[in-house]
Design an enzyme around this catalytic site. Structure first.
Site, short mmCIF file in Angstrom:
data_model
loop_
_atom_site.label_atom_id
_atom_site.label_comp_id
_atom_site.label_asym_id
_atom_site.label_seq_id
_atom_site.Cartn_x
_atom_site.Cartn_y
_atom_site.Cartn_z
N LYS A 175 26.15 8.51 20.27
CA LYS A 175 25.36 9.62 19.70
C LYS A 175 25.11 9.32 18.23
O LYS A 175 26.02 8.92 17.51
CB LYS A 175 26.16 10.93 19.82
CG LYS A 175 25.45 12.14 19.26
CD LYS A 175 24.57 12.78 20.31
CE LYS A 175 23.65 13.85 19.76
NZ LYS A 175 22.41 13.33 19.17
N LYS A 214 33.11 10.86 13.22
CA LYS A 214 32.63 12.24 13.04
C LYS A 214 32.73 13.01 14.35
O LYS A 214 33.22 14.14 14.39
CB LYS A 214 31.17 12.15 12.57
CG LYS A 214 30.67 13.35 11.83
CD LYS A 214 29.22 13.14 11.38
CE LYS A 214 29.08 12.05 10.35
NZ LYS A 214 27.70 11.92 9.83
N LYS A 265 23.85 4.66 15.72
CA LYS A 265 22.83 4.99 14.71
C LYS A 265 21.66 4.07 14.92
O LYS A 265 21.82 2.95 15.45
CB LYS A 265 23.40 4.81 13.30
CG LYS A 265 22.66 5.57 12.24
CD LYS A 265 23.07 7.03 12.20
CE LYS A 265 22.40 7.79 11.10
NZ LYS A 265 22.99 9.13 10.94
N SER A 283 23.89 19.48 17.67
CA SER A 283 23.26 18.55 18.63
C SER A 283 24.01 18.61 19.96
O SER A 283 23.42 18.57 21.03
CB SER A 283 23.30 17.12 18.10
OG SER A 283 22.18 16.85 17.30
P1 NAD Z 1 15.62 13.86 4.51
O1 NAD Z 1 14.74 12.71 4.70
O2 NAD Z 1 15.25 15.18 5.07
O3 NAD Z 1 15.92 14.07 2.93
C1 NAD Z 1 16.36 13.04 2.10
C2 NAD Z 1 16.26 13.52 0.66
O4 NAD Z 1 16.79 12.51 -0.19
C3 NAD Z 1 14.81 13.74 0.20
O5 NAD Z 1 14.76 14.84 -0.69
C4 NAD Z 1 14.49 12.45 -0.53
O6 NAD Z 1 13.47 12.58 -1.48
C5 NAD Z 1 15.84 12.20 -1.20
N1 NAD Z 1 16.00 10.81 -1.63
C6 NAD Z 1 15.72 9.68 -0.94
N2 NAD Z 1 15.95 8.59 -1.70
C7 NAD Z 1 16.42 9.04 -2.88
C8 NAD Z 1 16.84 8.42 -4.07
N3 NAD Z 1 16.82 7.09 -4.19
N4 NAD Z 1 17.26 9.20 -5.10
C9 NAD Z 1 17.27 10.54 -5.01
N5 NAD Z 1 16.87 11.20 -3.90
C10 NAD Z 1 16.45 10.46 -2.85
O7 NAD Z 1 17.05 13.40 5.07
P2 NAD Z 1 18.27 14.33 5.48
O8 NAD Z 1 18.21 14.51 6.95
O9 NAD Z 1 18.35 15.50 4.59
O10 NAD Z 1 19.50 13.33 5.23
C11 NAD Z 1 20.13 13.20 3.96
C12 NAD Z 1 21.48 12.55 4.14
O11 NAD Z 1 22.28 13.33 5.03
C13 NAD Z 1 21.47 11.13 4.74
O12 NAD Z 1 22.55 10.40 4.20
C14 NAD Z 1 21.74 11.39 6.21
O13 NAD Z 1 22.28 10.26 6.87
C15 NAD Z 1 22.75 12.51 6.10
N6 NAD Z 1 22.88 13.32 7.31
C16 NAD Z 1 21.82 13.96 7.83
C17 NAD Z 1 22.00 14.75 8.96
C18 NAD Z 1 20.87 15.55 9.54
O14 NAD Z 1 21.14 16.38 10.44
N7 NAD Z 1 19.65 15.40 9.10
C19 NAD Z 1 23.27 14.86 9.55
C20 NAD Z 1 24.35 14.19 8.97
C21 NAD Z 1 24.14 13.42 7.85
#
Ligand code: NAD
Length: 414
Positions: free
Chosen positions: A66, A90, A102, A350
């Protein structure tokens, strides 16, 4: 440049010096079970472009693989491999019956129209088809992907399978879908909500009043924004925010909802009418109470860590702090709520979505939210107790719990 996979290995090694684990198990976990790389052509404006994608399946001792799929130009097999491994721990931490995986597609999404992205996503689904399935490997959204991406993938998978309509089995292959395609209430807000709940639980344990406390958030996407939404209900004050286009500081604090409206309209933070533009280094130097990296991995290295001055760091993103930075923060007595605990809310909902799809059920929003909050609170309590028992950090405690569960399963079969 730090090798991200070495971060996971060092974290594991450290936890396994606090509590001992079976060497064969640790050996098995050091490598992913399957590393899939696909290269596929897509014809765009009469030109054939080749795209490369990955699906790394780390471990499935406790259930089907997953994990999310991210679309980014920075995607590499190394990065995806580390993220896949974190997914294993996790899911185990939450006691949900999934393993870890992933995936990623190497692409600059901003270079393509919505129609082109749909075409590329459908072709990617065709390439991944043999490797995924509701009891095999269940992808979800991550960076630069969302419910629309999952809807296209679900539809494409369904077409390839020769179905006329979306059966329960087809719905349960992807999570993070829209409500129209078998998605679940609370999924969209789940990761950010979980991050906020972890802060609340940490505050309870430390008699720490969150009202009026200043926090800063790097990354205002699906996770960052949703965390801010809940933190504003605790009376906390967002004084600095960043995305990939700029870092902004506002002493009096930002209105989270106006920020969201600006991003919905303009896609990026740059151009927001309030706040002073600062550098990344200045951002992390801000004297505040809570820092929430919620963008990407490897954002806090030793140079940044030495200037950090806060009461708590919460890893909403995966792997935002490298090992050297973590040691500096420990010396400074700054606690960290680790990624595998802090951002585990996404995979929890999820799992609820997958269960609803499998059973052809519909769960009410309030039912999911109550169940979710209780599970996240109980998980924090469980890990907190381990950190006291072993006199270790919350990260070590999280690994100790996950490795313990994987070990019991492994030994029962060997
Ligand atoms: P997203 O694409 O919705 O948002 C990412 C954000 O980070 C955006 O605002 C983008 O502009 C910003 N960003 C990207 N590069 C950057 C940089 N170099 N400097 C500053 N800001 C930057 O992604 P998300 O789903 O919010 O995921 C964010 C983090 O959370 C990732 O590490 C992801 O693996 C983790 N995560 C996400 C989920 C989920 O359900 N979406 C679950 C667990 C972990």
């Amino acid at each position: 440049m730090t090798n991200i996979i070495s971060i996971v290995h060092k974290q594991l090694k450290r936890a396994s010096t606090k509590a001992s684990f079976n060497d064969n198990l640790l050996n098995i976990l050091s490598k992913p079970m399957n590393e899939i790389k696909v290269n596929f052509p897509v014809k765009i404006n009469n030109e054939v472009k080749i795209f490369s994608g990955y699906r790394i399946q780390h471990n499935n001792f406790l259930g089907p693989f997953k994990g999310g799929l991210r679309f980014s130009n920075h995607v590499s097999s190394n990065e995806v491999s580390a993220l896949a491994q974190w997914m294993t721990y996790k899911c185990t931490l939450l006691d949900i019956p999934f393993g870890g995986a992933k995936g990623g597609l190497k692409i600059e999404t901003e270079d393509y129209t919505k129609e082109e992205l749909e075409m590329i996503t459908r072709k990617f689904t065709q390439s991944l088809f043999p490797y995924i399935g509701s009891n095999k490997d269940i992808p979800a959204p991550d960076v630069n992907t969302n419910s629309q991406t999952m809807d296209w993938m679900t539809d494409e998978y369904n077409i390839i399978s020769g179905n006329h309509h979306l059966t329960c089995n087809m719905k349960s292959i992807f999570t993070g879908k829209s409500m129209n395609n078998g998605g679940s209430h609370v999924r969209e807000e789940s990761t950010g909500r979980g991050v906020a709940l972890m802060i609340k639980e940490w505050a309870k344990k430390n008699n720490y009043n969150l009202q009026g406390k200043k926090y800063i958030v790097q990354g205002f996407g699906k996770v960052g924004y949703r965390a801010c939404e809940v933190l504003s209900t605790y009376g906390m004050n967002l004084v600095a925010v960043a995305d990939h286009t700029c870092y902004l500081y506002l002493k009096e604090g930002f209105n989270v909802f106006n920020l969201r409206d600006h991003i919905n309209e303009n896609k990026v933070l740059k151009g927001y009418e309030h706040g002073e533009e600062i550098s990344k280094e200045e951002f992390f130097k801000i004297n505040c109470n809570v820092i929430i990296p919620s963008a990407l991995e490897l954002q806090i290295d030793e140079n940044i860590a030495k200037d950090i001055n806060c009461d708590l760091i919460v890893e909403a993103a995966n792997g935002p702090i490298d090992n050297e930075a973590e040691l500096i923060l420990e010396d400074k007595n700054i606690p960290i709520i680790p990624d595998i605990l802090a951002n585990s809310g996404g995979v929890l909902v999820s799992y609820y979505e997958w269960l609803q799809n499998k059973r052809d059920e519909y769960w009410e929003e309030s039912y999911i939210r109550d169940r979710f909050d209780k599970k996240m609170e109980d998980t924090f309590e469980k890990i907190y107790k381990i950190s006291i028992k072993y006199d270790c950090t919350l990260r070590d405690a999280s690994y100790i719990y996950s490795l313990g569960r994987l070990e019991s399963n492994y030994l029962s079969r060997n």
